[in-house]
Design an enzyme around this catalytic site. Structure first.
Site, mmCIF file in Angstrom:
data_model
loop_
_atom_site.group_PDB
_atom_site.id
_atom_site.type_symbol
_atom_site.label_atom_id
_atom_site.label_comp_id
_atom_site.label_asym_id
_atom_site.label_seq_id
_atom_site.Cartn_x
_atom_site.Cartn_y
_atom_site.Cartn_z
ATOM 1 N N HIS A 165 0.996 -1.344 0.078
ATOM 2 C CA HIS A 165 0.181 -0.046 0.254
ATOM 3 C C HIS A 165 0.961 1.132 -0.039
ATOM 4 O O HIS A 165 0.907 2.093 0.965
ATOM 5 C CB HIS A 165 -0.940 0.052 1.348
ATOM 6 C CG HIS A 165 -2.137 0.719 1.108
ATOM 7 N ND1 HIS A 165 -2.198 2.188 1.131
ATOM 8 C CD2 HIS A 165 -3.481 0.433 1.109
ATOM 9 C CE1 HIS A 165 -3.206 2.535 0.970
ATOM 10 N NE2 HIS A 165 -3.988 1.695 1.098
ATOM 11 N N GLU A 271 -0.440 1.192 -5.693
ATOM 12 C CA GLU A 271 -0.381 -0.054 -5.023
ATOM 13 C C GLU A 271 -0.542 -1.275 -5.598
ATOM 14 O O GLU A 271 -1.435 -1.801 -5.974
ATOM 15 C CB GLU A 271 -1.707 0.034 -3.828
ATOM 16 C CG GLU A 271 -1.846 1.404 -3.047
ATOM 17 C CD GLU A 271 -3.224 1.567 -2.470
ATOM 18 O OE1 GLU A 271 -3.893 0.397 -2.365
ATOM 19 O OE2 GLU A 271 -3.811 2.520 -1.950
#
Ligand code: TA6
Length: 297
Positions: A165, A271
């Site tokens: 992330h 991500e």
């Protein structure tokens, strides 16, 4: 490689000045600087770094679920984005690779390994499987690679999702475009999770939360272009999805650990992950996924 006094984090530095800092909590990369000391990742000024909640910024690790999966048989009890990012990992050690010039040359690359296993997570009530994770962070002059190996140590298969992330730092989100996603299908999470097709570059003009499946497969580069330069190019290994997220004003306001509130102008989440489907690992199987973020140097 140095350890912080409270043993909460590990820092590595190349002879040419580049540095990377990893919080053992979540094995979260919280800083990556180039040889001029310029920070490449965005970290909220209100990010908790004491292990009380997942870090708002840097590179939180998402495993075994992306988001939440309330209707999934074995993943329904998991917290948002799973438990890899809110458990303390073990530092397993570092390795360096001399340059081609051999021994006398300074180390031009450093690789740090971190481990997390089901015995350490005591996750059985959340997710009843035995597993092992090895996460490697490799710092080179021109890039940072993060790689995750998931091993099924159980005697039965399990399904999981993996995602890195990454909060990239940008100067001004309104001057940014993302290339490499042209033609990709995506799920638009700010428009009823509808399926759409990307035409041309991606620009960020409001809350953006999209799960892309680039058509070229898991290695096509995705680049962040800003004011005519390309500060980041992201390539993936075995991660077929790219999530693009920016919370914009309202969502930034709503996150207590998101500061400054106008910080959404200076960050963009790119991500890489395997989240479009569940990855099934048979007993003894392993899954490996990696990202490499290349910067101009
Ligand atoms: O990756 C995008 C996303 O799934 C968004 O929907 C938003 O929830 C973001 O992750 C942050 O999630 P977090 O649990 O870290 O607040």
């Amino acid at each position: 490689v140095t350890f912080s006094d409270d043993n909460s984090r590990v820092t590595a530095e190349l002879p040419t000045g580049e540095t990377v800092e990893i919080l053992l909590y979540g094995a979260t990369v919280i800083s990556w600087k180039d040889s001029r000391g310029d920070e490449k990742l965005w970290l909220s000024e209100a990010a908790k770094l004491d292990g009380s909640k997942p870090v708002r910024g840097g590179i939180p690790l998402v495993f075994p679920v992306f988001g939440t999966a309330p209707n999934h048989a074995s993943a329904s009890k998991l917290p948002q984005h799973g438990f890899a990012r809110n458990n303390r990992w073990e530092f397993l050690g570092k390795s360096t690779s001399e340059s081609a010039a051999g021994k006398q040359a300074a180390d031009l690359s450093v690789k740090l390994d971190f481990g997390l296993s089901s015995s350490a997570v005591s996750n059985s009530d959340l997710w009843p499987f035995k597993f092992n994770l090895i996460y490697s962070v490799t710092l080179n002059r021109e890039n940072l690679t993060t790689s995750l190996v998931v091993t099924n140590d159980d005697d039965k298969p399990f399904e999981c999702q993996v995602l890195m992330h990454t909060y990239l730092r940008v100067k001004d989100i309104t001057q940014v475009k993302i290339t490499g996603l042209d033609g990709a299908s995506y799920t638009d999470k700010v428009d009823g999770a509808s399926t759409k097709s990307q035409s041309g570059d991606v620009t960020i003009t409001g809350e953006t939360d999209r799960v892309y499946t680039p058509k070229g497969g898991p290695s096509d580069p995705v680049s962040v272009v800003e004011s005519g330069k390309t500060p980041y190019t992201v390539t993936r290994d075995n991660l077929s999805n790219v999530v693009v997220w920016n919370p914009w004003t309202e969502k930034a306001e709503g996150m207590a650990d998101f500061a400054p509130k106008d910080g959404y102008k200076n960050m963009l989440c790119i991500e890489p992950g395997a989240v479009g489907a569940w990855q099934t690992l048979e007993a003894g199987d392993a899954f490996e996924g990696a990202q490499t973020i290349t910067i101009p140097y």
